[in-house]
Design a protein around this motif. Sequence first.
Motif, PDB file in Angstrom:
ATOM      1  N   GLN A 220    -134.449 115.152 -36.538  1.00 40.24           N
ATOM      2  CA  GLN A 220    -133.264 114.407 -36.971  1.00 40.24           C
ATOM      3  C   GLN A 220    -132.939 114.642 -38.445  1.00 40.24           C
ATOM      4  O   GLN A 220    -131.771 114.736 -38.828  1.00 40.24           O
ATOM      5  CB  GLN A 220    -133.459 112.915 -36.724  1.00 40.24           C
ATOM      6  N   GLY A 221    -133.971 114.733 -39.281  1.00 40.99           N
ATOM      7  CA  GLY A 221    -133.730 114.920 -40.700  1.00 40.99           C
ATOM      8  C   GLY A 221    -133.000 116.205 -41.034  1.00 40.99           C
ATOM      9  O   GLY A 221    -132.301 116.291 -42.053  1.00 40.99           O
ATOM     10  N   PHE A 222    -133.129 117.212 -40.163  1.00 44.24           N
ATOM     11  CA  PHE A 222    -132.409 118.468 -40.360  1.00 44.24           C
ATOM     12  C   PHE A 222    -131.036 118.430 -39.681  1.00 44.24           C
ATOM     13  O   PHE A 222    -130.050 118.894 -40.243  1.00 44.24           O
ATOM     14  CB  PHE A 222    -133.233 119.637 -39.812  1.00 44.24           C
ATOM     15  N   MET A 223    -130.989 117.852 -38.491  1.00 38.47           N
ATOM     16  CA  MET A 223    -129.710 117.736 -37.783  1.00 38.47           C
ATOM     17  C   MET A 223    -128.734 116.859 -38.556  1.00 38.47           C
ATOM     18  O   MET A 223    -127.516 116.906 -38.333  1.00 38.47           O
ATOM     19  CB  MET A 223    -129.930 117.190 -36.378  1.00 38.47           C
ATOM     20  N   SER A 224    -129.255 116.079 -39.476  1.00 36.60           N
ATOM     21  CA  SER A 224    -128.430 115.278 -40.374  1.00 36.60           C
ATOM     22  C   SER A 224    -127.416 116.139 -41.122  1.00 36.60           C
ATOM     23  O   SER A 224    -126.315 115.681 -41.446  1.00 36.60           O
ATOM     24  CB  SER A 224    -129.339 114.553 -41.378  1.00 36.60           C
ATOM     25  N   ALA A 225    -127.775 117.401 -41.375  1.00 43.75           N
ATOM     26  CA  ALA A 225    -126.884 118.293 -42.120  1.00 43.75           C
ATOM     27  C   ALA A 225    -125.555 118.500 -41.411  1.00 43.75           C
ATOM     28  O   ALA A 225    -124.539 118.778 -42.048  1.00 43.75           O
ATOM     29  CB  ALA A 225    -127.577 119.642 -42.338  1.00 43.75           C
ATOM     30  N   ALA A 226    -125.573 118.382 -40.078  1.00 39.62           N
ATOM     31  CA  ALA A 226    -124.343 118.540 -39.299  1.00 39.62           C
ATOM     32  C   ALA A 226    -123.808 117.196 -38.825  1.00 39.62           C
ATOM     33  O   ALA A 226    -122.865 117.139 -38.030  1.00 39.62           O
ATOM     34  CB  ALA A 226    -124.593 119.450 -38.092  1.00 39.62           C
ATOM     35  N   ALA A 319    -131.511 116.187 -44.720  1.00 42.33           N
ATOM     36  CA  ALA A 319    -130.480 117.007 -45.350  1.00 42.33           C
ATOM     37  C   ALA A 319    -129.144 116.270 -45.371  1.00 42.33           C
ATOM     38  O   ALA A 319    -128.761 115.612 -44.398  1.00 42.33           O
ATOM     39  CB  ALA A 319    -130.339 118.325 -44.595  1.00 42.33           C
ATOM     40  N   GLU A 320    -128.447 116.391 -46.468  1.00 37.03           N
ATOM     41  CA  GLU A 320    -127.147 115.750 -46.604  1.00 37.03           C
ATOM     42  C   GLU A 320    -126.130 116.403 -45.674  1.00 37.03           C
ATOM     43  O   GLU A 320    -126.087 117.624 -45.533  1.00 37.03           O
ATOM     44  CB  GLU A 320    -126.663 115.856 -48.048  1.00 37.03           C
TER      45      GLU A 320
END
Length: 473
Positions: A220-226, A319-320
């Motif tokens: 989830q912390g990476f999919m946050s970027a999208a 990720a923002e």
Amino acid sequence: MLLSACGSSANQSSGSNSFPANASNANGTASASNGETSSAQAADTKLRILSSNVGGKTPEEMKRFEEEIKRLTGIEVTIEKPASDYDQKVLTALGSGEKYDLIEGSDLGKLNMFIDQGVTTDLTDFVQGSKELSDPTVVPTEEWDQLKGKDGHIYAVFSKFQGGTMPIVRKDWLDKLHLQEPKTLDDYYNVLKAFAERDPDGNGKKDTYGLSTSGLYDIQGFMSAAGLKYRYVMKDGKRTIPYASDAAIPMYEWFAKLTKEGILDPNFVTNDTAKMRNLFLTDRVGMITYWDAWVGMLNNTRQEEDPNTSFQAEAVAGAEGPDGKIMLRRGDPDYWMVPANAEHVEAAEKFLEFWHSEPGIILGSLGIEGEDYTKDNGTYTLTETGKEHGMDHGVPFWYNENVKAPFDKLPGVQAAQDLVKQYATLELSLPEWSDAEKIVTNYALKAMSGSMPAADAVKQMQKELKAANLIDE
């Protein structure tokens, strides 16, 4: 009868070390109903509990844990803690009519299914009438919304405070390589690439990876970027799964790039969480994705092995996204439910109040006095056994703000929990998610590992999800 099932995986006491044997129930009366005989009251001081986390670490300690509950509450308790297939055990028990007084759960989708099928007890009157549980300093009022059914009634009671997940990084590796904490997806790529290529462990070998996960858990912390949220998201009344949307394609391509360049641990598809953690602890990988509480446990494990270690685990925000927002995952709450066929409801209610009191919290966290810890003039000291048990017998963290922790939190935990409070939200758990998850996971892992083009994987996801009536668009 269980109509359908999809398996998957009190106020602070006044310094006393016992819980009153005559604790009141929801109506302010004693545990047994008015007019019952003393023998009936004695019969109702028994509990049969099915648990996945609560209790002793071994069968021998479980027996002593049960005895400690009886000493503190007067309730004769039997706790059954299956070694495996816990979810299936719960489904089988409720479906067959097997009688338990309390069952521990951690999946809101399943709780909602049980509510719809009428196999759980409505606890609204009990909770609202309980001096302990209705106190917002014991459980914040807004938290109860998580445990409500469609009718707005409460059907479970929290067993602990549940945290969230996020990327966890080797802070000492960041410092050694003179890297800043990543904020954007490009930042994450650069950090992970450096971990894989710049010998952060200093052994002169190219034997480290930037990132390891345990399958799709928890990216989830990476999919946050999208701006993509895991599980379901309702859009104009329709069920959607963002991880199965076209917007997820670039993210799966990003992971495939990590795989191709040797940055992502190639065994991420088959890793369980223990293997993932072990890679992190043995200097093989610089970042994993896991729970806030584990930041402290990882640090503590290495410090127990070597007090002079430079090892430092640290939680980092995800990720923002395009709008600058960060999305982390808050875990479904762990909870107790009382089955509709429970034979000792009043004893169950008494236990639930005890579990949120100081004696209950100390038992659920530190463990058993004399075995896990000693207490002298108000000072707690962990025994060697207590240190091994990590202050977790089902309640590593709790809601009751009147009960102060006997020890400081492990290194890094508070900062991780602060990130959860700032960025994490619950996922939408629908009963059909367990079926949808199998499809999403299958094709997401194929895309991330590069064995299937991301666009094709998402297209196949959508096709199968629609065919099974698991999404509306």
